[in-house]
Design a protein around this motif. Sequence first.
Motif, PDB file in Angstrom:
ATOM      1  N   GLU A  90       0.328 -25.302  60.880  1.00 53.35           N
ATOM      2  CA  GLU A  90       0.344 -24.076  59.873  1.00 53.35           C
ATOM      3  C   GLU A  90      -0.947 -23.653  59.575  1.00 53.35           C
ATOM      4  O   GLU A  90      -0.849 -22.636  58.797  1.00 53.35           O
ATOM      5  CB  GLU A  90       1.375 -24.415  58.545  1.00 53.35           C
ATOM      6  N   ILE A  91      -2.102 -24.158  59.894  1.00 57.49           N
ATOM      7  CA  ILE A  91      -3.347 -23.538  59.589  1.00 57.49           C
ATOM      8  C   ILE A  91      -3.666 -22.687  60.759  1.00 57.49           C
ATOM      9  O   ILE A  91      -3.468 -22.824  61.870  1.00 57.49           O
ATOM     10  CB  ILE A  91      -4.668 -24.753  59.569  1.00 57.49           C
ATOM     11  N   PRO A  92      -4.380 -21.482  60.412  1.00 55.65           N
ATOM     12  CA  PRO A  92      -4.752 -20.428  61.455  1.00 55.65           C
ATOM     13  C   PRO A  92      -5.760 -21.026  62.443  1.00 55.65           C
ATOM     14  O   PRO A  92      -6.294 -22.030  61.907  1.00 55.65           O
ATOM     15  CB  PRO A  92      -5.382 -19.323  60.496  1.00 55.65           C
ATOM     16  N   ASP A  93      -5.717 -20.521  63.552  1.00 57.99           N
ATOM     17  CA  ASP A  93      -6.551 -21.088  64.779  1.00 57.99           C
ATOM     18  C   ASP A  93      -7.887 -21.311  64.179  1.00 57.99           C
ATOM     19  O   ASP A  93      -8.711 -22.447  64.598  1.00 57.99           O
ATOM     20  CB  ASP A  93      -6.430 -20.589  66.096  1.00 57.99           C
ATOM     21  N   GLN A  94      -8.377 -20.084  63.738  1.00 56.47           N
ATOM     22  CA  GLN A  94      -9.751 -20.388  63.688  1.00 56.47           C
ATOM     23  C   GLN A  94     -10.282 -21.105  62.205  1.00 56.47           C
ATOM     24  O   GLN A  94     -11.451 -21.571  62.255  1.00 56.47           O
ATOM     25  CB  GLN A  94     -10.346 -18.826  63.229  1.00 56.47           C
ATOM     26  N   ARG A  95      -9.292 -21.649  61.558  1.00 57.54           N
ATOM     27  CA  ARG A  95      -9.725 -22.769  60.642  1.00 57.54           C
ATOM     28  C   ARG A  95      -9.192 -24.113  60.710  1.00 57.54           C
ATOM     29  O   ARG A  95      -9.768 -25.187  60.257  1.00 57.54           O
ATOM     30  CB  ARG A  95      -9.165 -22.083  59.302  1.00 57.54           C
ATOM     31  N   ARG A  96      -8.361 -24.387  61.962  1.00 60.06           N
ATOM     32  CA  ARG A  96      -7.535 -25.629  62.164  1.00 60.06           C
ATOM     33  C   ARG A  96      -8.608 -26.751  62.289  1.00 60.06           C
ATOM     34  O   ARG A  96      -8.501 -27.742  62.012  1.00 60.06           O
ATOM     35  CB  ARG A  96      -6.899 -25.337  63.185  1.00 60.06           C
ATOM     36  N   THR A  97      -9.807 -26.511  63.341  1.00 62.82           N
ATOM     37  CA  THR A  97     -10.668 -27.225  63.743  1.00 62.82           C
ATOM     38  C   THR A  97     -11.424 -27.821  62.339  1.00 62.82           C
ATOM     39  O   THR A  97     -11.675 -29.022  62.250  1.00 62.82           O
ATOM     40  CB  THR A  97     -11.636 -26.884  64.744  1.00 62.82           C
ATOM     41  N   MET A  98     -11.937 -27.044  61.466  1.00 65.25           N
ATOM     42  CA  MET A  98     -12.786 -27.358  60.495  1.00 65.25           C
ATOM     43  C   MET A  98     -12.075 -28.114  59.171  1.00 65.25           C
ATOM     44  O   MET A  98     -12.171 -29.222  58.860  1.00 65.25           O
ATOM     45  CB  MET A  98     -13.276 -26.133  59.640  1.00 65.25           C
ATOM     46  N   CYS A  99     -10.594 -27.793  59.466  1.00 63.10           N
ATOM     47  CA  CYS A  99      -9.742 -28.499  58.630  1.00 63.10           C
ATOM     48  C   CYS A  99      -9.355 -29.830  58.991  1.00 63.10           C
ATOM     49  O   CYS A  99      -9.445 -30.944  58.054  1.00 63.10           O
ATOM     50  CB  CYS A  99      -8.199 -27.838  58.097  1.00 63.10           C
ATOM     51  N   LYS A 100      -9.188 -30.225  60.247  1.00 68.51           N
ATOM     52  CA  LYS A 100      -9.076 -31.304  60.787  1.00 68.51           C
ATOM     53  C   LYS A 100     -10.174 -32.290  60.741  1.00 68.51           C
ATOM     54  O   LYS A 100     -10.288 -33.737  60.520  1.00 68.51           O
ATOM     55  CB  LYS A 100      -8.757 -31.192  62.509  1.00 68.51           C
ATOM     56  N   ARG A 101     -11.544 -31.524  60.711  1.00 68.83           N
ATOM     57  CA  ARG A 101     -12.767 -32.363  60.527  1.00 68.83           C
ATOM     58  C   ARG A 101     -12.982 -32.966  59.125  1.00 68.83           C
ATOM     59  O   ARG A 101     -13.451 -34.207  58.779  1.00 68.83           O
ATOM     60  CB  ARG A 101     -13.909 -31.552  61.013  1.00 68.83           C
ATOM     61  N   LEU A 102     -12.563 -32.120  58.234  1.00 70.01           N
ATOM     62  CA  LEU A 102     -12.584 -32.712  56.846  1.00 70.01           C
ATOM     63  C   LEU A 102     -11.541 -33.776  56.676  1.00 70.01           C
ATOM     64  O   LEU A 102     -11.735 -34.734  55.767  1.00 70.01           O
ATOM     65  CB  LEU A 102     -12.148 -31.524  55.940  1.00 70.01           C
ATOM     66  N   TYR A 103     -10.394 -33.763  57.266  1.00 71.23           N
ATOM     67  CA  TYR A 103      -9.393 -34.682  57.250  1.00 71.23           C
ATOM     68  C   TYR A 103      -9.960 -35.917  57.690  1.00 71.23           C
ATOM     69  O   TYR A 103      -9.777 -37.073  57.324  1.00 71.23           O
ATOM     70  CB  TYR A 103      -8.087 -34.288  58.145  1.00 71.23           C
ATOM     71  N   TYR A 104     -10.557 -35.990  59.084  1.00 60.87           N
ATOM     72  CA  TYR A 104     -11.166 -36.963  59.561  1.00 60.87           C
ATOM     73  C   TYR A 104     -12.393 -37.750  58.639  1.00 60.87           C
ATOM     74  O   TYR A 104     -12.560 -38.966  58.617  1.00 60.87           O
ATOM     75  CB  TYR A 104     -12.061 -36.855  60.866  1.00 60.87           C
ATOM     76  N   LEU A 105     -13.034 -36.741  57.911  1.00 50.74           N
ATOM     77  CA  LEU A 105     -14.148 -37.052  56.895  1.00 50.74           C
ATOM     78  C   LEU A 105     -13.345 -38.200  55.743  1.00 50.74           C
ATOM     79  O   LEU A 105     -14.004 -38.855  55.283  1.00 50.74           O
ATOM     80  CB  LEU A 105     -14.674 -36.039  56.279  1.00 50.74           C
ATOM     81  N   TRP A 106     -12.441 -37.691  55.521  1.00 50.69           N
ATOM     82  CA  TRP A 106     -11.767 -38.143  54.280  1.00 50.69           C
ATOM     83  C   TRP A 106     -11.230 -39.752  54.698  1.00 50.69           C
ATOM     84  O   TRP A 106     -11.196 -40.613  54.170  1.00 50.69           O
ATOM     85  CB  TRP A 106     -10.013 -37.674  54.029  1.00 50.69           C
ATOM     86  N   ILE A 107     -10.687 -39.829  56.228  1.00 49.31           N
ATOM     87  CA  ILE A 107     -10.461 -40.934  56.783  1.00 49.31           C
ATOM     88  C   ILE A 107     -11.579 -42.078  56.788  1.00 49.31           C
ATOM     89  O   ILE A 107     -11.513 -43.188  56.520  1.00 49.31           O
ATOM     90  CB  ILE A 107      -9.622 -40.729  57.890  1.00 49.31           C
ATOM     91  N   LEU A 108     -12.806 -41.515  57.232  1.00 49.14           N
ATOM     92  CA  LEU A 108     -14.085 -42.184  57.363  1.00 49.14           C
ATOM     93  C   LEU A 108     -14.312 -42.531  55.872  1.00 49.14           C
ATOM     94  O   LEU A 108     -14.733 -43.844  55.811  1.00 49.14           O
ATOM     95  CB  LEU A 108     -15.118 -41.321  57.930  1.00 49.14           C
ATOM     96  N   ASN A 109     -14.046 -41.846  54.892  1.00 43.10           N
ATOM     97  CA  ASN A 109     -14.621 -42.116  53.395  1.00 43.10           C
ATOM     98  C   ASN A 109     -13.540 -43.268  53.078  1.00 43.10           C
ATOM     99  O   ASN A 109     -14.012 -44.458  52.275  1.00 43.10           O
ATOM    100  CB  ASN A 109     -14.574 -40.970  52.623  1.00 43.10           C
TER     101      ASN A 109
END
Length: 295
Positions: A90-109
């Motif tokens: 449901e995130i627009p394509d141009q923002r989806r990659t950045m949103c996923k990377r922030l989610y992975y950053l939260w997992i790493l934290n």
Amino acid sequence: MEDQCLQGGQCGRQKSNIFPFFASSVVEAAETEVGVAYLQVKEKPESSPWQNKLSFFILCGYTLCPIENNFPPLPRFIPLKPCFYQDFDEIPDQRRTMCKRLYYLWILNSATLAVNLIGCLAWMCGGGGAANFGMAFLWLILFTPCSYVCWFRPIYKAFKTDSSFNFMAFFFVFMAQVVISIIQTVGIPGWGVCGWLATITFFSTNIGSAVVMLIPTIMFTAVAVLSFIALSKVHNFYRGSGGSLGKAQEEWATGAWKNPHVQQAAQQAAMGAAQGAVQQNQYSAAPTYNYDDPM
């Protein structure tokens, strides 16, 4: 579950955010259209001419089934239910990659805080105080859910609905997150974190425990660096898209940041803008001709 939602061309409708002023007869007709489209697509999912119509109704706010929270994914035997709904589609394509990377950053934290608990256990077993282990446990159980709620959910909503207020909420909390990550990397003794200061000084006491402490120390360093990079990229993206503090204040004053109808409309506008940009790039490309081939 899908068969329970639609039977005989009837749609298990939630109240639409896009058609709030439709008469009941029009809404019922729309429900019938969605139901017929669903049955047609179910029979021939790849070649059905109803596919686009079904996608249109889903895009405009009609859900074939009530949306259920799916995060965090909990086992069935736990008498608790997920608290949030998360779907990167449901995130627009141009923002989806950045949103996923922030989610992975939260997992790493979160993983770093878990490894830090093991490092503080080794610290305690090697002759360190038990207070560090207790503080590490508090870091894990408090900051893992709080970081998700306080900075990832705002940026998820910001990317989803293009909300300046949620962007500002993310910047405010995530800057504190960056400062905390730097403090964790330094590793002040007694704070329950295996940072560089605590790890290096403990090498003279117990080398084995210090080696275990070195693992979360490196992970804290990586989290701090990646958090600073992520903050810079999100800020550049936000300023490049025309966002400002004034827009955030306007959303706060009007209450648009918490209005579901406004959020739904903003989400569709963002998705439409992203799709329009992609189509414009496709059709604006200059054609190339090869004149070397013989006729």
